[in-house]
Design a protein around this motif. Structure first.
Motif, PDB file in Angstrom:
ATOM      1  N   ARG A  63      49.031  61.066  29.212  1.00 54.19           N
ATOM      2  CA  ARG A  63      50.342  61.399  29.799  1.00 54.19           C
ATOM      3  C   ARG A  63      51.372  60.307  29.484  1.00 54.19           C
ATOM      4  O   ARG A  63      52.563  60.596  29.298  1.00 54.19           O
ATOM      5  CB  ARG A  63      50.218  61.614  31.311  1.00 54.19           C
ATOM      6  CG  ARG A  63      51.530  62.102  31.934  1.00 54.19           C
ATOM      7  CD  ARG A  63      51.408  62.452  33.399  1.00 54.19           C
ATOM      8  NE  ARG A  63      51.120  61.285  34.212  1.00 54.19           N
ATOM      9  CZ  ARG A  63      50.903  61.322  35.525  1.00 54.19           C
ATOM     10  NH1 ARG A  63      50.946  62.474  36.174  1.00 54.19           N
ATOM     11  NH2 ARG A  63      50.647  60.221  36.198  1.00 54.19           N
ATOM     12  N   LYS A 161      56.997  60.455  33.105  1.00 53.93           N
ATOM     13  CA  LYS A 161      56.862  59.403  34.109  1.00 53.93           C
ATOM     14  C   LYS A 161      57.583  58.186  33.540  1.00 53.93           C
ATOM     15  O   LYS A 161      56.972  57.290  32.945  1.00 53.93           O
ATOM     16  CB  LYS A 161      55.383  59.130  34.387  1.00 53.93           C
ATOM     17  CG  LYS A 161      55.161  58.289  35.632  1.00 53.93           C
ATOM     18  CD  LYS A 161      53.710  58.327  36.064  1.00 53.93           C
ATOM     19  CE  LYS A 161      53.409  57.310  37.146  1.00 53.93           C
ATOM     20  NZ  LYS A 161      54.145  57.524  38.398  1.00 53.93           N
ATOM     21  N   TYR A 166      62.683  56.935  38.546  1.00 58.22           N
ATOM     22  CA  TYR A 166      62.353  56.414  39.870  1.00 58.22           C
ATOM     23  C   TYR A 166      63.574  55.909  40.632  1.00 58.22           C
ATOM     24  O   TYR A 166      63.462  55.472  41.776  1.00 58.22           O
ATOM     25  CB  TYR A 166      61.207  55.403  39.758  1.00 58.22           C
ATOM     26  CG  TYR A 166      59.946  56.194  39.491  1.00 58.22           C
ATOM     27  CD1 TYR A 166      59.142  56.615  40.526  1.00 58.22           C
ATOM     28  CD2 TYR A 166      59.641  56.633  38.207  1.00 58.22           C
ATOM     29  CE1 TYR A 166      58.044  57.424  40.298  1.00 58.22           C
ATOM     30  CE2 TYR A 166      58.552  57.445  37.965  1.00 58.22           C
ATOM     31  CZ  TYR A 166      57.760  57.836  39.020  1.00 58.22           C
ATOM     32  OH  TYR A 166      56.687  58.653  38.798  1.00 58.22           O
ATOM     33  N   GLU A 195      59.039  68.056  45.343  1.00 62.47           N
ATOM     34  CA  GLU A 195      57.883  67.188  45.596  1.00 62.47           C
ATOM     35  C   GLU A 195      58.331  66.012  46.453  1.00 62.47           C
ATOM     36  O   GLU A 195      59.507  65.892  46.784  1.00 62.47           O
ATOM     37  CB  GLU A 195      57.293  66.695  44.278  1.00 62.47           C
ATOM     38  CG  GLU A 195      58.273  65.861  43.471  1.00 62.47           C
ATOM     39  CD  GLU A 195      57.674  65.204  42.230  1.00 62.47           C
ATOM     40  OE1 GLU A 195      56.450  65.146  42.113  1.00 62.47           O
ATOM     41  OE2 GLU A 195      58.469  64.729  41.411  1.00 62.47           O
ATOM     42  N   GLY A 198      57.148  60.247  45.436  1.00 64.55           N
ATOM     43  CA  GLY A 198      56.202  59.861  44.387  1.00 64.55           C
ATOM     44  C   GLY A 198      54.892  60.603  44.555  1.00 64.55           C
ATOM     45  O   GLY A 198      53.827  60.075  44.233  1.00 64.55           O
ATOM     46  N   ILE A 222      48.303  64.235  38.064  1.00 65.98           N
ATOM     47  CA  ILE A 222      46.886  64.324  37.697  1.00 65.98           C
ATOM     48  C   ILE A 222      46.047  64.543  38.960  1.00 65.98           C
ATOM     49  O   ILE A 222      45.037  65.242  38.923  1.00 65.98           O
ATOM     50  CB  ILE A 222      46.507  63.073  36.879  1.00 65.98           C
ATOM     51  CG1 ILE A 222      47.174  63.221  35.497  1.00 65.98           C
ATOM     52  CG2 ILE A 222      44.998  62.909  36.760  1.00 65.98           C
ATOM     53  CD1 ILE A 222      47.075  62.041  34.589  1.00 65.98           C
ATOM     54  N   THR A 223      46.491  64.022  40.082  1.00 60.69           N
ATOM     55  CA  THR A 223      45.799  64.310  41.344  1.00 60.69           C
ATOM     56  C   THR A 223      45.980  65.783  41.709  1.00 60.69           C
ATOM     57  O   THR A 223      45.024  66.452  42.123  1.00 60.69           O
ATOM     58  CB  THR A 223      46.344  63.419  42.472  1.00 60.69           C
ATOM     59  OG1 THR A 223      46.534  62.099  41.969  1.00 60.69           O
ATOM     60  CG2 THR A 223      45.400  63.389  43.664  1.00 60.69           C
ATOM     61  N   THR A 259      48.205  59.497  42.728  1.00 59.04           N
ATOM     62  CA  THR A 259      47.254  58.404  42.513  1.00 59.04           C
ATOM     63  C   THR A 259      47.379  57.363  43.613  1.00 59.04           C
ATOM     64  O   THR A 259      46.383  56.918  44.179  1.00 59.04           O
ATOM     65  CB  THR A 259      47.513  57.768  41.135  1.00 59.04           C
ATOM     66  OG1 THR A 259      47.316  58.771  40.156  1.00 59.04           O
ATOM     67  CG2 THR A 259      46.596  56.601  40.892  1.00 59.04           C
TER      68      THR A 259
HETATM   69  N1  PMP Z   1      55.285  62.913  41.489  1.00 57.00           N
HETATM   70  C1  PMP Z   1      55.856  61.725  41.250  1.00 57.00           C
HETATM   71  C2  PMP Z   1      57.341  61.616  41.192  1.00 57.00           C
HETATM   72  C3  PMP Z   1      55.048  60.591  41.068  1.00 57.00           C
HETATM   73  O1  PMP Z   1      55.601  59.400  40.838  1.00 57.00           O
HETATM   74  C4  PMP Z   1      53.651  60.719  41.149  1.00 57.00           C
HETATM   75  C5  PMP Z   1      52.776  59.510  40.995  1.00 57.00           C
HETATM   76  N2  PMP Z   1      52.535  59.223  39.661  1.00 57.00           N
HETATM   77  C6  PMP Z   1      53.109  61.987  41.380  1.00 57.00           C
HETATM   78  C7  PMP Z   1      53.958  63.059  41.545  1.00 57.00           C
HETATM   79  C8  PMP Z   1      51.628  62.189  41.414  1.00 57.00           C
HETATM   80  O2  PMP Z   1      51.118  62.047  40.121  1.00 57.00           O
HETATM   81  P1  PMP Z   1      49.635  61.555  39.856  1.00 57.00           P
HETATM   82  O3  PMP Z   1      48.745  62.371  40.692  1.00 57.00           O
HETATM   83  O4  PMP Z   1      49.424  61.775  38.405  1.00 57.00           O
HETATM   84  O5  PMP Z   1      49.572  60.114  40.232  1.00 57.00           O
END
Ligand code: PMP
Length: 310
Positions: A63, A161, A166, A195, A198, A222-223, A259
């Motif tokens: 990713r 990402k 952010y 969402e 984060g 990914i989670t 994560t």
């Molecule tokens: N959305 C955002 C904006 C994030 O920063 C994250 C954390 N990386 C997630 C969702 C969850 O993603 P992941 O499960 O891949 O960590």
């Protein structure tokens, strides 16, 4: 945060104080970085320790490549090299259960928005407990809907990402904390649910999981993907669909995932209690399926546990 002793930086392991960059680095001015957050865990099989493993290491670093591709950033190391750097950083710091941060950014050389400024890379790791506070995996958090929306389609790609994304997350998270909430939930520019600052979202209705689609200005977590697969394999229905804000108030259960946040239950939104106001049965089932990957109660038939010592 307790700083780690060792960081991988542009191909070499360096001491924390030596892993520095210049104030004129492109990424500091323009947000031109891409990164990952990855966790490693101690794993067990039949109650016996089975060594540390990095959860979906290759998927995360793949990713990272996808995020760089979106921004047309040439990556200076291969996924295999970044995987190796992640392992080396954890081992060198003497960690097993840690949070990893691979980070690629435009550094020095040329300036301006279209400059082909070379890409630097680092990998750090540190110890991190539950992201949204101690005990939240058991108690849940109180969340609010943010007054800030996520990016509109074809503005800033939510599917990358990237560091600059952010800024949005900071607005959402800081507003929520200022108002006394554990985390903020953002709507997309459509007014539909997106969402967390984060974290991705799951709502429970009648024993089924509902999660917002990637078209709702979110990072394809990914989670989130792991939960969808674990749930479906356990016979739990999962629906990816657009959801209006008020469904947050009406669902039987609600949780965030990522994560860092792992699987964090939400007990209220905007002062409305969700379900019984504590982690519900399906949320707890998903938590035990997920954490079962590490304690050995959920067989890793997916190959997601990538051993630290490979
Ligand atoms: N959305 C955002 C904006 C994030 O920063 C994250 C954390 N990386 C997630 C969702 C969850 O993603 P992941 O499960 O891949 O960590």
């Amino acid at each position: 945060m307790q700083y780690p002793e060792w960081i991988w930086h542009n191909g070499a392991i360096k001491r924390w104080e030596d892993a520095t960059t210049h104030v004129m680095a492109h990424a500091l001015h323009y947000g031109s970085s891409v990164f990952e957050g990855i966790r490693s865990y101690d794993t067990f099989i039949d109650g016996r320790p089975n060594g540390a493993a990095i959860f979906r290491l290759t998927d995360h670093n793949t990713r990272l490549y996808a995020s760089a591709k979106i921004y047309d950033m040439p990556m200076p190391y291969s996924v295999a090299e970044i995987n190796a750097a992640c392992r080396e950083v954890i081992r060198r710091n003497g960690f097993s259960k840690a949070y990893l941060r691979p980070f690629a950014f435009r550094g020095l050389g040329g300036f301006g928005l279209s400059a082909d400024t070379p890409v630097d890379m680092s990998v750090a790791a540190w110890l991190m407990g539950p992201y949204l506070g101690p005990g939240v995996l058991e108690t849940g958090i109180d969340a609010c809907v943010s007054s800030w929306q996520r990016f509109a389609p074809n503005t800033i790609p939510a599917g990358a990402k990237a560091g600059g994304n952010y800024l949005s997350g900071q607005l959402v998270a800081r507003e929520a904390r200022r108002l006394g909430f554990g985390e903020g939930i953002a709507l997309a520019s459509t007014g539909l649910l997106s969402e967390g600052a984060g974290e991705n979202l799951f709502l429970v209705f009648d024993g089924a999981l509902h999660t917002t689609p990637v078209s709702a200005a979110l990072l394809n977590g990914i989670t989130r993907n792991s939960i969808i697969r674990l749930a479906r394999d356990a016979g739990i229905e999962v629906v990816e669909r657009d959801l209006p804000r008020e469904y947050l108030y009406l669902c039987d259960e609600l949780f965030m995932c990522g994560t860092a946040a792992e699987i964090t239950p939400i007990r209220s939104v905007d002062g409305r209690q969700i379900g019984a106001g504590k982690p519900g049965p399906l949320t707890q089932r998903i938590q035990s399926l997920f954490f079962g990957l590490f304690d050995g109660s959920t067989p890793d038939k997916y190959g997601w546990l990538e051993p630290l010592d490979a």
